[in-house]
Scaffold this motif. Structure first.
Motif, PDB file in Angstrom:
ATOM      1  N   ASN A 179       0.838  -1.203   0.000  1.00 40.42           N
ATOM      2  CA  ASN A 179       0.000   0.000   0.000  1.00 40.42           C
ATOM      3  C   ASN A 179       0.873   1.253   0.000  1.00 40.42           C
ATOM      4  OD1 ASN A 179       0.832   0.486   2.656  1.00 40.42           O
ATOM      5  ND2 ASN A 179      -1.027  -0.348   3.564  1.00 40.42           N
ATOM      6  N   GLU A 180       0.249   2.410   0.128  1.00 40.41           N
ATOM      7  CA  GLU A 180       0.996   3.677   0.045  1.00 40.41           C
ATOM      8  C   GLU A 180       2.011   3.857   1.178  1.00 40.41           C
ATOM      9  OE1 GLU A 180      -2.921   4.190   1.990  1.00 40.41           O
ATOM     10  OE2 GLU A 180      -2.422   3.614  -0.036  1.00 40.41           O
ATOM     11  N   ARG A 181       1.856   3.139   2.273  1.00 37.66           N
ATOM     12  CA  ARG A 181       2.805   3.236   3.389  1.00 37.66           C
ATOM     13  C   ARG A 181       3.960   2.254   3.271  1.00 37.66           C
ATOM     14  NH1 ARG A 181      -1.866   2.805   7.447  1.00 37.66           N
ATOM     15  NH2 ARG A 181      -3.068   4.564   6.751  1.00 37.66           N
ATOM     16  N   THR A 224      -0.761  -5.054   2.204  1.00 37.88           N
ATOM     17  CA  THR A 224      -2.094  -4.977   2.794  1.00 37.88           C
ATOM     18  C   THR A 224      -2.594  -6.402   3.014  1.00 37.88           C
ATOM     19  OG1 THR A 224      -3.138  -5.016   0.622  1.00 37.88           O
ATOM     20  CG2 THR A 224      -2.625  -2.859   1.538  1.00 37.88           C
TER      21      THR A 224
END
Length: 125
Positions: free
Chosen positions: A58-60, A64
């Motif tokens: 994911n964006e972090r 996920t």
């Protein structure tokens, strides 16, 4: 030999569809190249729709959890998207055109109800 060629052709055609589905799903993810797919299959209710599970970065940065998706008509739907319930219903052969039209006008089923339904179906397959 002739039957073997037919089976190989059918397997190749299905594989091509799965690749199309996976590529479409990847385009809808933040880091599509990291996607790992599970159980990508044609639906029993409508053979033009596919369903499966995917996990990706994911964006972090971390992966996920695995997320269920449906793919049909060039459209990818994840839980919570307006078309998720419509594609799910068509996938399992319970689609209703009138209900689908109201669904497309913004009425979305609660994610918890959809997830519970999918978990129930997966357990009982």
């Amino acid at each position: 030999m002739h039957i073997g060629a037919l089976l190989l052709g059918a397997a190749t055609a299905l594989s091509g569809c799965k690749n199309e589905v996976e590529e479409a799903v990847k385009r809808n993810l933040v880091a599509g190249a990291s996607a790992e797919f599970e159980s990508v299959e044609q639906c029993s209710g409508d053979r033009k729709i596919y369903h499966g599970r995917v996990k990706a970065v994911n964006e972090r940065g971390p992966f996920t959890g695995t997320e269920t998706f449906f793919y049909g008509g060039g459209e990818v739907a994840f839980a919570g998207s307006p078309s998720f319930t419509r594609l799910m219903k068509w996938c399992y052969g319970t689609g209703d055109l009138a209900a689908d039209e109201s669904q497309d006008q913004g009425q979305v089923a609660p994610v918890e109800a959809v997830a519970a339904s999918l978990q129930h179906k997966a357990i009982h397959q």
